[in-house]
Design a protein around this motif. Structure first.
Motif, PDB file in Angstrom:
ATOM      1  N   ASP A 176       0.843  -1.198   0.000  1.00 34.97           N
ATOM      2  CA  ASP A 176       0.000   0.000   0.000  1.00 34.97           C
ATOM      3  C   ASP A 176       0.880   1.251   0.000  1.00 34.97           C
ATOM      4  O   ASP A 176       2.029   1.212   0.461  1.00 34.97           O
ATOM      5  CB  ASP A 176      -0.864  -0.021   1.278  1.00 34.97           C
ATOM      6  CG  ASP A 176      -2.148   0.781   1.124  1.00 34.97           C
ATOM      7  OD1 ASP A 176      -2.359   1.416   0.077  1.00 34.97           O
ATOM      8  OD2 ASP A 176      -2.961   0.747   2.071  1.00 34.97           O
ATOM      9  N   ASP A 177       0.338   2.341  -0.514  1.00 37.66           N
ATOM     10  CA  ASP A 177       1.017   3.648  -0.498  1.00 37.66           C
ATOM     11  C   ASP A 177       2.441   3.553  -1.047  1.00 37.66           C
ATOM     12  O   ASP A 177       3.366   4.160  -0.499  1.00 37.66           O
ATOM     13  CB  ASP A 177       1.053   4.221   0.932  1.00 37.66           C
ATOM     14  CG  ASP A 177      -0.327   4.298   1.554  1.00 37.66           C
ATOM     15  OD1 ASP A 177      -1.318   4.385   0.812  1.00 37.66           O
ATOM     16  OD2 ASP A 177      -0.424   4.266   2.795  1.00 37.66           O
ATOM     17  N   GLU A 233      -4.077   4.750  -6.962  1.00 43.67           N
ATOM     18  CA  GLU A 233      -4.967   5.177  -5.869  1.00 43.67           C
ATOM     19  C   GLU A 233      -5.306   6.658  -5.992  1.00 43.67           C
ATOM     20  O   GLU A 233      -4.509   7.435  -6.505  1.00 43.67           O
ATOM     21  CB  GLU A 233      -4.257   5.018  -4.523  1.00 43.67           C
ATOM     22  CG  GLU A 233      -4.174   3.617  -3.988  1.00 43.67           C
ATOM     23  CD  GLU A 233      -3.786   3.640  -2.503  1.00 43.67           C
ATOM     24  OE1 GLU A 233      -4.694   3.542  -1.664  1.00 43.67           O
ATOM     25  OE2 GLU A 233      -2.592   3.781  -2.190  1.00 43.67           O
TER      26      GLU A 233
END
Ligand code: C2E
Ligand code: MG
Ligand code: MG
Ligand code: MG
Length: 288
Positions: A176-177, A233
């Motif tokens: 993630d990220d 995202e």
């Protein structure tokens, strides 16, 4: 006068610290009550596969609506849960909700659950996950765990063991990220992840920064070489969607494609999708 001011500033500072301390303690107490009284809810945000235009996954995101304070952001209360040991029961609850929900979704849509760094030290975590899968009847390949880069950074033996166990169980793993932590490339070499989620900050800069565009292109190439999916995202505009589709990201997530919503709302969208109903942003994805 200056001296008086200085004293005021000092008092103000002291009050602020005290205030913050109380706020933290209050938040902890309130969070305990919230867990007991079930003031928490899990919402789900769709992730669209850019090759088909269909929702292929939904990310579980915790929501806390405090009766007096109103909605409190997970960015605020997750760290409190992490520092007080509440994170384990909280995560177990989210996992159970997410698996039960996904077991009802049509079309094999998967669910992604965020895993707190603090939990990757807890070897009971795999039992927790297995029991959620077992109770819900969800197959392991429909559960994805999102792990932030900063966790792996610590490079602890437990995290290593857990990640290998998750892979044996057959779960999908995402970073993630991506791009906001450190040594991300070294982790790609060490573990086999299924997905990279490019952090929102790169997407936000896509129209004005040549550097952001270059990084997205490089990550897409890297993911393709390593047989990984790559998710953009924080898609908020048509322009951003157009850009990441053209750049060959495999999936996208963001307010433009769907906000985090209650489970019944998401399920209706997935059921409509399974019946072949076409939805406006899907047309847009497919036209590119
Ligand atoms: P994350 O995992 O990176 O989740 C994505 C965040 O971006 C979510 O914020 C989501 O609402 C937001 N978002 C999605 N699309 C857009 C967009 O187009 N624009 C903008 N500006 N934001 C968008 P949220 O729900 O406030 O969650 C914040 C963070 O809190 C999450 O970041 C995650 O790290 C953490 N979190 C949320 N739920 C859980 C949970 O159940 N467990 C754990 N451990 N962490 C959680
Ligand atoms: Mg996430
Ligand atoms: Mg993220
Ligand atoms: Mg984030």
């Amino acid at each position: 006068h200056a001296k008086a001011n200085g004293r005021n500033d000092f008092c103000l500072f002291e009050e602020t610290m005290e205030h913050q301390f109380h706020e933290l303690r209050n938040l902890e107490a309130a969070l305990r009550v919230a867990i007991e009284k079930e003031e928490l809810e899990v919402h789900y945000q769709p992730i669209v596969d850019l090759r088909t235009g269909k929702v292929s996954c939904c990310e579980a995101l915790l929501r806390w609506n405090h009766p007096e304070l109103g909605p409190i952001s997970p960015a605020k209360f997750i760290p409190v849960a992490e520092s007080t040991g509440l994170i384990a029961p909280l995560s177990h609850w989210v996992l159970a909700q997410a698996c039960n929900a996904a077991a009802q979704w049509p079309g094999g849509v998967t669910v992604a659950v965020n895993m707190s760094p603090a939990l990757l030290k807890d070897l009971h975590l795999s039992h927790m996950i297995l029991s959620s899968l077992y109770t819900s009847g969800l197959s392991a390949d429909r559960l994805e765990l999102e792990i932030t880069e900063s966790v792996l950074l610590e490079d602890n033996a437990q995290a290593n063991t857990l990640i290998r166990e998750f892979q044996k169980i057959g779960l999908k793993l995402s970073i993630d990220d991506f791009g906001t932590g450190y040594s991300s490339l070294a982790y790609l070499k060490k573990y086999r992840f299924d997905k990279i989620k490019i952090d929102t900050s790169f997407i936000a800069d896509v129209t004005r920064s040549k550097e952001a565009r270059a990084i997205i292109h490089a990550l897409v190439g890297l993911a393709a070489e390593l047989d990984m999916e790559i998710v953009a995202e924080g898609i908020e505009t048509e322009t951003q969607l157009g850009y990441v589709t053209g750049a060959r990201c495999t999936a996208a997530q963001g307010f433009y494609l769907g906000r985090p919503s209650r489970e019944d709302v998401i399920r209706r969208r997935l059921e409509a999708q399974a019946k072949g109903e076409i939805w406006s942003a899907e047309v847009e994805v497919l036209q590119r």
